[in-house]
Scaffold this motif. Sequence first.
Motif, PDB file in Angstrom:
ATOM      1  N   PHE A  70     -10.273  -3.060  -1.912  1.00 46.86           N
ATOM      2  CA  PHE A  70      -9.263  -2.005  -2.036  1.00 46.86           C
ATOM      3  C   PHE A  70      -8.082  -2.535  -2.842  1.00 46.86           C
ATOM      4  CE2 PHE A  70     -11.563  -1.575   1.918  1.00 46.86           C
ATOM      5  CZ  PHE A  70     -11.960  -0.245   1.902  1.00 46.86           C
ATOM      6  N   GLU A  71      -7.468  -1.645  -3.617  1.00 47.23           N
ATOM      7  CA  GLU A  71      -6.339  -2.041  -4.464  1.00 47.23           C
ATOM      8  C   GLU A  71      -5.317  -0.918  -4.518  1.00 47.23           C
ATOM      9  OE1 GLU A  71      -5.397  -3.347  -9.122  1.00 47.23           O
ATOM     10  OE2 GLU A  71      -7.470  -3.081  -8.419  1.00 47.23           O
ATOM     11  N   ALA A  72      -4.038  -1.285  -4.515  1.00 45.56           N
ATOM     12  CA  ALA A  72      -2.952  -0.313  -4.649  1.00 45.56           C
ATOM     13  C   ALA A  72      -1.882  -0.898  -5.573  1.00 45.56           C
ATOM     14  CB  ALA A  72      -2.344   0.020  -3.293  1.00 45.56           C
ATOM     15  N   ARG A  73      -1.374  -0.060  -6.468  1.00 49.97           N
ATOM     16  CA  ARG A  73      -0.293  -0.460  -7.365  1.00 49.97           C
ATOM     17  C   ARG A  73       0.797   0.608  -7.312  1.00 49.97           C
ATOM     18  NH1 ARG A  73      -3.907  -1.390 -12.893  1.00 49.97           N
ATOM     19  NH2 ARG A  73      -5.744  -2.280 -11.850  1.00 49.97           N
ATOM     20  N   ILE A  74       2.024   0.175  -7.383  1.00 51.35           N
ATOM     21  CA  ILE A  74       3.145   1.116  -7.468  1.00 51.35           C
ATOM     22  C   ILE A  74       4.122   0.594  -8.509  1.00 51.35           C
ATOM     23  CG2 ILE A  74       4.364   0.033  -5.512  1.00 51.35           C
ATOM     24  CD1 ILE A  74       5.414   2.902  -4.878  1.00 51.35           C
ATOM     25  N   ILE A  75       4.580   1.489  -9.381  1.00 49.75           N
ATOM     26  CA  ILE A  75       5.456   1.116 -10.492  1.00 49.75           C
ATOM     27  C   ILE A  75       6.631   2.075 -10.535  1.00 49.75           C
ATOM     28  CG2 ILE A  75       5.611   0.685 -12.974  1.00 49.75           C
ATOM     29  CD1 ILE A  75       2.172   1.209 -11.631  1.00 49.75           C
ATOM     30  N   HIS A  76       7.821   1.547 -10.712  1.00 49.46           N
ATOM     31  CA  HIS A  76       9.005   2.402 -10.862  1.00 49.46           C
ATOM     32  C   HIS A  76       9.987   1.720 -11.804  1.00 49.46           C
ATOM     33  CE1 HIS A  76      11.412   5.846  -9.664  1.00 49.46           C
ATOM     34  NE2 HIS A  76      12.460   5.051  -9.709  1.00 49.46           N
ATOM     35  N   THR A  77      10.637   2.535 -12.626  1.00 48.53           N
ATOM     36  CA  THR A  77      11.599   2.027 -13.599  1.00 48.53           C
ATOM     37  C   THR A  77      12.985   2.563 -13.269  1.00 48.53           C
ATOM     38  OG1 THR A  77       9.927   1.866 -15.331  1.00 48.53           O
ATOM     39  CG2 THR A  77      12.222   1.909 -16.035  1.00 48.53           C
ATOM     40  N   PHE A  78      13.937   1.644 -13.136  1.00 47.37           N
ATOM     41  CA  PHE A  78      15.341   1.983 -12.933  1.00 47.37           C
ATOM     42  C   PHE A  78      16.075   1.668 -14.229  1.00 47.37           C
ATOM     43  CE2 PHE A  78      13.476   0.668  -8.940  1.00 47.37           C
ATOM     44  CZ  PHE A  78      13.891   1.634  -8.044  1.00 47.37           C
ATOM     45  N   ALA A  79      16.536   2.735 -14.917  1.00 44.66           N
ATOM     46  CA  ALA A  79      17.124   2.550 -16.251  1.00 44.66           C
ATOM     47  C   ALA A  79      16.076   1.872 -17.128  1.00 44.66           C
ATOM     48  CB  ALA A  79      18.426   1.772 -16.178  1.00 44.66           C
ATOM     49  N   GLU A  80      16.277   0.599 -17.486  1.00 40.94           N
ATOM     50  CA  GLU A  80      15.310  -0.107 -18.330  1.00 40.94           C
ATOM     51  C   GLU A  80      14.562  -1.195 -17.578  1.00 40.94           C
ATOM     52  OE1 GLU A  80      16.722  -0.052 -22.837  1.00 40.94           O
ATOM     53  OE2 GLU A  80      18.190  -1.075 -21.569  1.00 40.94           O
ATOM     54  N   LEU A  81      14.850  -1.354 -16.292  1.00 39.52           N
ATOM     55  CA  LEU A  81      14.188  -2.375 -15.479  1.00 39.52           C
ATOM     56  C   LEU A  81      12.951  -1.776 -14.805  1.00 39.52           C
ATOM     57  CD1 LEU A  81      14.125  -5.191 -14.085  1.00 39.52           C
ATOM     58  CD2 LEU A  81      15.569  -4.180 -12.295  1.00 39.52           C
ATOM     59  N   THR A  82      11.772  -2.324 -15.120  1.00 43.88           N
ATOM     60  CA  THR A  82      10.517  -1.860 -14.530  1.00 43.88           C
ATOM     61  C   THR A  82      10.073  -2.838 -13.444  1.00 43.88           C
ATOM     62  OG1 THR A  82       9.809  -0.798 -16.589  1.00 43.88           O
ATOM     63  CG2 THR A  82       8.104  -1.293 -14.974  1.00 43.88           C
ATOM     64  N   LEU A  83       9.868  -2.305 -12.231  1.00 44.56           N
ATOM     65  CA  LEU A  83       9.407  -3.098 -11.103  1.00 44.56           C
ATOM     66  C   LEU A  83       8.001  -2.635 -10.721  1.00 44.56           C
ATOM     67  CD1 LEU A  83      12.614  -3.058  -8.850  1.00 44.56           C
ATOM     68  CD2 LEU A  83      11.931  -4.791 -10.523  1.00 44.56           C
ATOM     69  N   ALA A  84       7.145  -3.597 -10.379  1.00 47.11           N
ATOM     70  CA  ALA A  84       5.772  -3.266 -10.022  1.00 47.11           C
ATOM     71  C   ALA A  84       5.303  -4.152  -8.880  1.00 47.11           C
ATOM     72  CB  ALA A  84       4.847  -3.444 -11.226  1.00 47.11           C
ATOM     73  N   ALA A  85       4.503  -3.565  -7.994  1.00 48.29           N
ATOM     74  CA  ALA A  85       3.882  -4.302  -6.893  1.00 48.29           C
ATOM     75  C   ALA A  85       2.397  -3.965  -6.890  1.00 48.29           C
ATOM     76  CB  ALA A  85       4.516  -3.930  -5.553  1.00 48.29           C
ATOM     77  N   VAL A  86       1.561  -4.997  -6.724  1.00 53.58           N
ATOM     78  CA  VAL A  86       0.109  -4.823  -6.722  1.00 53.58           C
ATOM     79  C   VAL A  86      -0.466  -5.560  -5.517  1.00 53.58           C
ATOM     80  CG1 VAL A  86      -2.057  -5.145  -7.969  1.00 53.58           C
ATOM     81  CG2 VAL A  86       0.057  -4.709  -9.241  1.00 53.58           C
ATOM     82  N   GLY A  87      -1.237  -4.850  -4.693  1.00 54.76           N
ATOM     83  CA  GLY A  87      -1.881  -5.457  -3.537  1.00 54.76           C
ATOM     84  C   GLY A  87      -3.386  -5.257  -3.581  1.00 54.76           C
ATOM     85  N   LYS A  88      -4.144  -6.319  -3.240  1.00 53.62           N
ATOM     86  CA  LYS A  88      -5.607  -6.245  -3.217  1.00 53.62           C
ATOM     87  C   LYS A  88      -6.118  -6.888  -1.934  1.00 53.62           C
ATOM     88  CE  LYS A  88      -6.051  -6.696  -8.253  1.00 53.62           C
ATOM     89  NZ  LYS A  88      -6.661  -7.481  -9.351  1.00 53.62           N
ATOM     90  N   ILE A  89      -7.190  -6.301  -1.373  1.00 55.21           N
ATOM     91  CA  ILE A  89      -7.817  -6.865  -0.186  1.00 55.21           C
ATOM     92  C   ILE A  89      -9.321  -6.680  -0.330  1.00 55.21           C
ATOM     93  CG2 ILE A  89      -7.552  -4.711   1.119  1.00 55.21           C
ATOM     94  CD1 ILE A  89      -7.211  -6.431   3.632  1.00 55.21           C
ATOM     95  N   GLY A  90     -10.077  -7.705   0.047  1.00 52.30           N
ATOM     96  CA  GLY A  90     -11.522  -7.636  -0.081  1.00 52.30           C
ATOM     97  C   GLY A  90     -12.228  -8.307   1.076  1.00 52.30           C
ATOM     98  N   ILE A  91     -13.411  -7.797   1.403  1.00 49.05           N
ATOM     99  CA  ILE A  91     -14.200  -8.319   2.524  1.00 49.05           C
ATOM    100  C   ILE A  91     -15.667  -8.353   2.122  1.00 49.05           C
ATOM    101  CG2 ILE A  91     -14.917  -7.970   4.932  1.00 49.05           C
ATOM    102  CD1 ILE A  91     -12.349  -6.213   5.219  1.00 49.05           C
ATOM    103  N   SER A 109     -13.249 -13.380   2.587  1.00 44.16           N
ATOM    104  CA  SER A 109     -12.085 -12.499   2.702  1.00 44.16           C
ATOM    105  C   SER A 109     -11.075 -12.861   1.625  1.00 44.16           C
ATOM    106  CB  SER A 109     -11.435 -12.619   4.082  1.00 44.16           C
ATOM    107  OG  SER A 109     -12.301 -12.149   5.090  1.00 44.16           O
ATOM    108  N   MET A 110     -10.487 -11.866   1.045  1.00 42.17           N
ATOM    109  CA  MET A 110      -9.536 -12.077  -0.046  1.00 42.17           C
ATOM    110  C   MET A 110      -8.327 -11.181   0.158  1.00 42.17           C
ATOM    111  SD  MET A 110      -8.362 -10.306  -2.972  1.00 42.17           S
ATOM    112  CE  MET A 110      -9.688  -9.206  -3.425  1.00 42.17           C
ATOM    113  N   LEU A 111      -7.151 -11.746  -0.114  1.00 38.44           N
ATOM    114  CA  LEU A 111      -5.906 -10.992  -0.083  1.00 38.44           C
ATOM    115  C   LEU A 111      -5.048 -11.486  -1.237  1.00 38.44           C
ATOM    116  CD1 LEU A 111      -4.362  -8.852   1.637  1.00 38.44           C
ATOM    117  CD2 LEU A 111      -3.278 -10.766   2.823  1.00 38.44           C
ATOM    118  N   ASN A 112      -4.511 -10.557  -2.037  1.00 33.75           N
ATOM    119  CA  ASN A 112      -3.666 -10.948  -3.167  1.00 33.75           C
ATOM    120  C   ASN A 112      -2.519  -9.951  -3.293  1.00 33.75           C
ATOM    121  OD1 ASN A 112      -4.064 -12.994  -5.670  1.00 33.75           O
ATOM    122  ND2 ASN A 112      -2.932 -11.199  -6.345  1.00 33.75           N
ATOM    123  N   PHE A 113      -1.298 -10.472  -3.450  1.00 32.68           N
ATOM    124  CA  PHE A 113      -0.124  -9.613  -3.588  1.00 32.68           C
ATOM    125  C   PHE A 113       0.757 -10.149  -4.704  1.00 32.68           C
ATOM    126  CE2 PHE A 113       4.236  -8.282  -2.411  1.00 32.68           C
ATOM    127  CZ  PHE A 113       4.038  -6.904  -2.466  1.00 32.68           C
TER     128      PHE A 113
END
Length: 582
Positions: free
Chosen positions: A435-456, A503-507
């Motif tokens: 499973f994987e989830a990504r979220i991206i948001h830009t404040f003015a010109e600053l882009t922040l992103a978070a990515v999480g992955k989990i596997g079994i 098992s795998m977890l990555n953030f």
Amino acid sequence: MKKIIFLCLFSLLSAEEVVLPTHTIHFSGQKHFDTAALEDALGVDNKSFFQFWKKDDPRIKDKLLPTLEETIKSFYRSEGFYDVEVNIKENNSSVNVTLKENEPVRIEKIEIESDYNISTFITMKKNDIFRAKAFISSKNKIIESLLKEGYCSYDLDTKAYVDLDKHAVALKYVLKKGGICTFGKLALSGLKTITDDVVISRVRALEGKQFNTELVQETSNALYGLHTFDSILINVDRKFYNVIPVDIHFEEISEPYHMELGAGYDTYVGARVHGEITKYNFLGDAQQLNLKASWSQREQLLILRYFKPAFVNLFGYYIDFGAEIGYSNLEFDGFQEEKSFTRAYLQYDTGRFKLKTGMAFENINIRAINNLSGTQNLIQAVNEGLFLLAYPYIDFVYDARDSKLNPKHGYYLAASGEFGLSKDKQSSVYLKTQFEARIIHTFAELTLAAVGKIGIIDDSLGKGLPESKYFFGGGTYSNRAYGYRELGIITSPTSDTIYGASSMLNFSLEADYPVWGDLYGAVFTDNTMLTDQAYNYKGEIISSAGLGVRYMTPIGPFKLDVGFNINDPAIYGISFQIGQSF
């Protein structure tokens, strides 16, 4: 005719480069604009940012000198300075421009009469200098927002009342949004070897749906994604009582063969050569046939693929079909995997939502090899032998990002699973999910992103799976302090094994910010857990941090990242790619 072509080519090759006469140019007296802005507006040639060793030598072409004064005044008027005074002194080699900007025109008041909230699109404020470009931009943004929400019958009136004596301007916005519009009937023309069903399967602007310019663009992207048309013209200019017909005219592809040959370097397999040939619109109906081959010291690969869009219509849903057969021979740390495989799948794709399900057969031969570095030790034997695997699989993606190449906003969700039963008596039934989830948001010109992955990987008998089926870490989409698939089961914050994990977890977290023009800087952190037992998320974590640069190109950002293990900076990795990791 051949002689004429030869003579023309010869004359082009032998002709000397034509250098247009120029003058050096210098500005003085300006207060609100720097010299670079003036040079850019007037077409002045100067050294580039990368030519730091050169002396500043701004030059303007002589052919621009007769209109120089009017061009300067036009630029200043667009920026709110209607009384600028320009004094130009010219000699044989140089031009000196003296400016007196005088008082600018400022915004005295802003009036809004609207039944639709447009305040967020009007960035100008009272007492700001009036800029015509910003005023026009606000109008365009209002129209763009109305069309995105289905208001195609709006009545918008924008006025800027300028009083030059008072150096003041009054802005007025009057808007009636009108009713919601819908898409009407679809009309297709220009098709010769493509059936209507293939086109309809890619049309997102379907009859009855609420009108939305983004759906028109998604339709264009999906149709061009078939690689079957040289041009696609989508017309939504007609309107009948808030119903907008969709007229699409096509020109089918004239050169259906696409060939690619190249050599390059991959951070995992090293130097490699590759070749690929694709026949688009194979036997008509936008079918594709593709043959791909690559060779490097660590990997040899050969794949034949077939794709047929709109293979079947199930209850009004168009389903694509794809199949592939191939061979690969890939060297991992501690073992070699030689594999032949075949896969077939059905796919439903709306652009944002994609669901694929299929069946795969793999013939995998695993053998241990001695290719470990001096710091690595083979603690236990790799599970060698021949594995005959057959498994159904399913992949799900929901992509709500605003761009696939360089997203600034949105989110991305993905899940995949395969249920395998080996034909080898010593092998195991297994379930592999990720499973994987990504979220991206830009404040003015600053882009922040978070990515999480989990596997079994749930191996019911506890033995018999090929080592390559397990999880490994490292690379641009995992932990950037390590190369692709370099991380095995983690034993401490600075050490790992060569064995794949159950098992795998990555953030990962990343921040991107523009530093100059199309050049962006980035900081990031990647955190990885790989354990030897299924459902075990209490293992050691390897954390990395790093810096990167992104250069924006038409096909996406070119990325260069350097990541370090935060507990041992001597462990580091360098990675590069085109496109974002989020």
